[in-house]
Motif scaffolding. Structure first.
Motif, mmCIF file in Angstrom:
data_model
loop_
_atom_site.group_PDB
_atom_site.id
_atom_site.type_symbol
_atom_site.label_atom_id
_atom_site.label_comp_id
_atom_site.label_asym_id
_atom_site.label_seq_id
_atom_site.Cartn_x
_atom_site.Cartn_y
_atom_site.Cartn_z
ATOM 1 N N THR A 255 0.824 -1.205 0.000
ATOM 2 C CA THR A 255 0.000 0.000 0.000
ATOM 3 C C THR A 255 0.857 1.254 0.000
ATOM 4 N N ARG B 183 -2.124 -0.786 -4.039
ATOM 5 C CA ARG B 183 -3.256 -0.018 -3.504
ATOM 6 C C ARG B 183 -2.745 1.335 -3.044
ATOM 7 N N SER C 122 -9.623 4.816 -0.480
ATOM 8 C CA SER C 122 -8.721 3.795 -1.009
ATOM 9 C C SER C 122 -9.019 3.539 -2.474
ATOM 10 N N ALA D 55 -7.674 0.503 -5.528
ATOM 11 C CA ALA D 55 -6.787 -0.569 -6.008
ATOM 12 C C ALA D 55 -6.110 -0.093 -7.289
#
Length: 160
Positions: free
Chosen positions: A84, A120, A157, A159
Motif C-alpha cells: 500500500t 493499492r 482507497s 486498487a
C-alpha cells in the motif's frame, strides 16, 4: 492539464525537497493555519516526494509512504501490508489551482507506486476534497474523523 504547464517528477535531492516544503508551507501553514511543526514531520525523510514545477518554479507537491514507515504512521487506519502507498501532503499552490495539476499529481503517485510494485493507494482526504478523489476512482469508507489539524477527514482507497 490546462493553464499552467507543469512537469512532475520524483524529487532527486535536498534542493527539490525544499521546493516541496515551500509549496506545503504556502498551502497548509499559510492558508490552512496548520502549525509548521505538524506539517513538516519525521516521515518526510522516508517518503517518496513528487514535485510539479512550472515556468515560474514549484507549483505543486505530494508525497507517499510505503512499507514500514506507512505501517507505523498509519497503524490506526489498518495499513498493515507492504503493498500500500499512503498518499499525503497533496498541495497545489494558489497560482496553479483549477488547472488539473492536483489530478496530475495523484496519477503520478499511482504510476510511481505501480513502478514500485505497490497494489493499492490509501489516503485521508479533507472532506471538502472527497469529490475530487472520487472522480479519480477513490472510494471513501468509515466515519469522518479529525487527524489532528481540526479539519474533518475521511479514509479513502483505490486498487491499482
Amino acid at each position: 492539464m490546462s493553464g499552467i504547464p507543469a512537469q512532475v517528477r520524483v524529487v532527486a535531492g535536498p534542493g527539490e525537497l525544499e521546493d516541496c516544503f515551500a509549496v506545503r508551507r504556502e498551502v497548509f501553514v499559510g492558508e490552512q493555519n496548520i502549525p509548521e511543526a505538524e506539517e513538516l514531520d519525521a516521515y518526510d525523510v522516508h517518503a517518496v516526494h513528487l514535485l510539479a514545477t512550472g515556468p515560474s518554479g514549484p507549483v505543486g507537491t505530494v508525497r507517499f509512504l510505503h512499507g514500514e514507515p506507512a505501517r507505523r504512521k498509519y497503524a490506526h487506519a489498518g495499513v498493515a501490508d507492504d503493498l500500500t502507498a499512503v498518499l499525503g501532503r497533496l498541495a497545489v499552490g494558489r497560482a496553479a489551482r483549477g488547472t488539473g495539476l492536483g489530478a496530475t499529481l495523484v496519477r503520478a503517485v499511482e504510476e510511481e507506486a505501480r513502478r514500485l510494485g505497490l497494489t493499492r493507494v490509501y489516503l485521508e482526504a479533507q472532506t471538502h476534497a472527497l469529490g475530487f478523489y472520487e472522480r479519480l476512482g477513490y472510494a471513501a469508507y468509515g466515519p469522518e474523523f479529525d487527524e489532528g489539524s481540526g479539519i474533518p477527514h475521511r479514509a479513502m482507497s483505490k486498487a491499482l
